[in-house]
Design a protein around this motif. Sequence first.
Motif, PDB file in Angstrom:
ATOM      1  N   GLN A 126      44.531  49.231  51.149  1.00  0.00           N
ATOM      2  CA  GLN A 126      43.710  48.138  51.036  1.00  0.00           C
ATOM      3  C   GLN A 126      42.274  48.490  50.622  1.00  0.00           C
ATOM      4  OE1 GLN A 126      44.594  44.875  51.251  1.00  0.00           O
ATOM      5  NE2 GLN A 126      42.264  44.126  50.832  1.00  0.00           N
ATOM      6  N   LEU A 171      41.830  48.606  46.789  1.00  0.00           N
ATOM      7  CA  LEU A 171      41.412  47.212  46.284  1.00  0.00           C
ATOM      8  C   LEU A 171      40.258  46.883  46.736  1.00  0.00           C
ATOM      9  CD1 LEU A 171      44.637  45.172  47.361  1.00  0.00           C
ATOM     10  CD2 LEU A 171      44.134  46.251  45.210  1.00  0.00           C
ATOM     11  N   VAL A 172      39.317  47.268  47.705  1.00  0.00           N
ATOM     12  CA  VAL A 172      38.202  47.149  48.244  1.00  0.00           C
ATOM     13  C   VAL A 172      37.066  47.914  47.030  1.00  0.00           C
ATOM     14  CG1 VAL A 172      36.233  47.386  49.568  1.00  0.00           C
ATOM     15  CG2 VAL A 172      38.566  46.664  50.601  1.00  0.00           C
ATOM     16  N   LYS A 205      37.974  48.705  44.179  1.00  0.00           N
ATOM     17  CA  LYS A 205      37.892  48.124  42.777  1.00  0.00           C
ATOM     18  C   LYS A 205      37.162  46.650  42.798  1.00  0.00           C
ATOM     19  CE  LYS A 205      42.571  49.875  41.367  1.00  0.00           C
ATOM     20  NZ  LYS A 205      43.783  49.615  41.283  1.00  0.00           N
ATOM     21  N   ASN A 206      36.989  46.117  43.815  1.00  0.00           N
ATOM     22  CA  ASN A 206      35.753  45.103  43.878  1.00  0.00           C
ATOM     23  C   ASN A 206      34.522  45.443  43.053  1.00  0.00           C
ATOM     24  OD1 ASN A 206      37.432  43.177  45.136  1.00  0.00           O
ATOM     25  ND2 ASN A 206      36.433  43.681  47.101  1.00  0.00           N
ATOM     26  N   ASN A 207      34.105  46.860  43.241  1.00  0.00           N
ATOM     27  CA  ASN A 207      32.815  47.102  42.566  1.00  0.00           C
ATOM     28  C   ASN A 207      32.688  47.151  41.081  1.00  0.00           C
ATOM     29  OD1 ASN A 207      31.686  47.832  44.806  1.00  0.00           O
ATOM     30  ND2 ASN A 207      32.435  49.696  44.943  1.00  0.00           N
ATOM     31  N   LEU A 243      34.073  44.223  39.585  1.00  0.00           N
ATOM     32  CA  LEU A 243      33.830  42.684  39.360  1.00  0.00           C
ATOM     33  C   LEU A 243      32.541  42.379  39.664  1.00  0.00           C
ATOM     34  CD1 LEU A 243      36.916  41.743  41.752  1.00  0.00           C
ATOM     35  CD2 LEU A 243      37.061  42.191  39.142  1.00  0.00           C
ATOM     36  N   ASN A 246      29.083  40.092  40.602  1.00  0.00           N
ATOM     37  CA  ASN A 246      28.556  39.749  41.637  1.00  0.00           C
ATOM     38  C   ASN A 246      28.038  38.179  41.323  1.00  0.00           C
ATOM     39  OD1 ASN A 246      28.871  41.811  43.563  1.00  0.00           O
ATOM     40  ND2 ASN A 246      27.307  42.733  42.679  1.00  0.00           N
ATOM     41  N   GLN A 296      26.428  41.847  36.508  1.00  0.00           N
ATOM     42  CA  GLN A 296      27.575  42.788  36.372  1.00  0.00           C
ATOM     43  C   GLN A 296      27.185  44.370  36.202  1.00  0.00           C
ATOM     44  OE1 GLN A 296      31.200  42.689  36.264  1.00  0.00           O
ATOM     45  NE2 GLN A 296      31.032  44.637  36.348  1.00  0.00           N
ATOM     46  N   VAL A 303      31.552  54.037  39.694  1.00  0.00           N
ATOM     47  CA  VAL A 303      32.507  53.140  40.346  1.00  0.00           C
ATOM     48  C   VAL A 303      33.974  53.689  40.238  1.00  0.00           C
ATOM     49  CG1 VAL A 303      33.524  50.907  40.047  1.00  0.00           C
ATOM     50  CG2 VAL A 303      31.080  50.975  39.990  1.00  0.00           C
ATOM     51  N   ILE A 348      36.720  54.534  43.076  1.00  0.00           N
ATOM     52  CA  ILE A 348      38.249  54.236  43.188  1.00  0.00           C
ATOM     53  C   ILE A 348      38.896  55.416  43.274  1.00  0.00           C
ATOM     54  CG2 ILE A 348      39.976  52.933  41.977  1.00  0.00           C
ATOM     55  CD1 ILE A 348      37.806  51.347  40.653  1.00  0.00           C
ATOM     56  N   SER A 376      39.230  56.636  46.655  1.00  0.00           N
ATOM     57  CA  SER A 376      40.022  55.662  47.470  1.00  0.00           C
ATOM     58  C   SER A 376      41.605  56.100  47.525  1.00  0.00           C
ATOM     59  CB  SER A 376      39.673  54.200  47.305  1.00  0.00           C
ATOM     60  OG  SER A 376      38.187  54.081  47.661  1.00  0.00           O
TER      61      SER A 376
END
Length: 422
Positions: free
Chosen positions: A41, A44-45, A47-49, A51, A53, A94, A102, A106, A109
């Motif tokens: 998980q 996935l968190v 990878k939010n970076n 996306l 805002n 963005q 970023v 990832i 992680s």
Amino acid sequence: ARAQSQVQDTLMLNVDKLFELVIQNNPTLKVATENVEVAKQGVLVAKNNMLPNANVSVSGFYLSDANVYSPKFEKVTTQEMPHFGNNVGIEANQLLWKGGVVREGIKISEMQVDIANLEYTSSEQQARLAALGYYLDLYKLHNQSKVYTQNIALAQERLKNITKLFNQGMVTRNDVIRAELQISNLNLSKLTIDNNILILNKQLNVAIGLDDALVVIPLNEIVSKDISLEGLNSYQQMALENNPNVQLTQKVVDINESAVKVAQKNWYPTLAAFAGNTLQRPLTNKTPAVDMYANTWNAGLSLSFDIGSLWKNKRVVHQSKLEMNRAIAQQKEVEAMIGIGVNAAYIKHNEALVQKSTLATNKQLADENYRIMEKKYNNQLAIILDLIDASNAKLDAELQYTNAEINIIYAYYKLLKEVGKI
């Protein structure tokens, strides 16, 4: 297979089934499994970076009349204003570039997932070896109980012969008493063994998630396992390639290398895209104010650079490099300790093989000594103490030989644990 007895259920268990139950029911492994899911998980968190805002804001407010003062505040004029105001705003941005920070986050992680998997593997192998230890100890105790049963039967037969000799007046009552005392001691020792079986049986059931009342019977196939060792250097190399703790320390080094890169990227500027849309009421940039909505939007690029990083970030980068050096030192330490463990396990396995061969000879000699001493006693050429000593030596040799077979199996699996192959 399970068999229903009149008192308790029994389970004939082999090593493969034992390991299967460990994986299914061991509580430590369940925690390790959840750690893997948490780490996944985390990817996935991270990878939010990648996306954008976005923010939406809505406000409503009361706007008072405006008081207009002269330069010297000697006059005041009140200007009526629309009293209700509200605005709605939408903003989005963005990150376009920050030197790959970023992607590096990832990557870290994802390596955390690898670490969680390796920790699971390490816990699984430790749990397997622990359960196997219970299993083999239980096998030892069952065999020791059989040895005691056989020796009790032999002692009872011996007592019959001594009683006959006593009735014929060939030996004293003292000989009969000593024979009876030996049987009593053997029964007491067997009771201790049988109680230890009950205790260890429950410990094993808890370790592999079975019902406490279930009687586990280890299968004899464990001692018939064909074991042939390769050279020590081969096992040392296998440990470096397969031991999860070695792989784990390498992953920690990799994570620290990425952490250094992330710290260095603080010297890079940040490039981002932004866009926004605002709906506002009333319009207060005119006099008098107008009770109408104004809608504006904007879009563009922003470039920012933290000037403070020029003198602050050096310490951050230096700390990250020190942590990486520490991880490398820990990796070398773990490799050295595992090498020591493999060497010790290999030597102990060979020692167990020699012990079995020696104890097999000792068992034959003790059996022969007992047969000779029994004949001597029956022919009144030896005293009862000599016969009992020979009987005890025979019992001790049988017990040691029984343990020797299991010691070989445990030493072999201990070696497999060290190389990461159990």
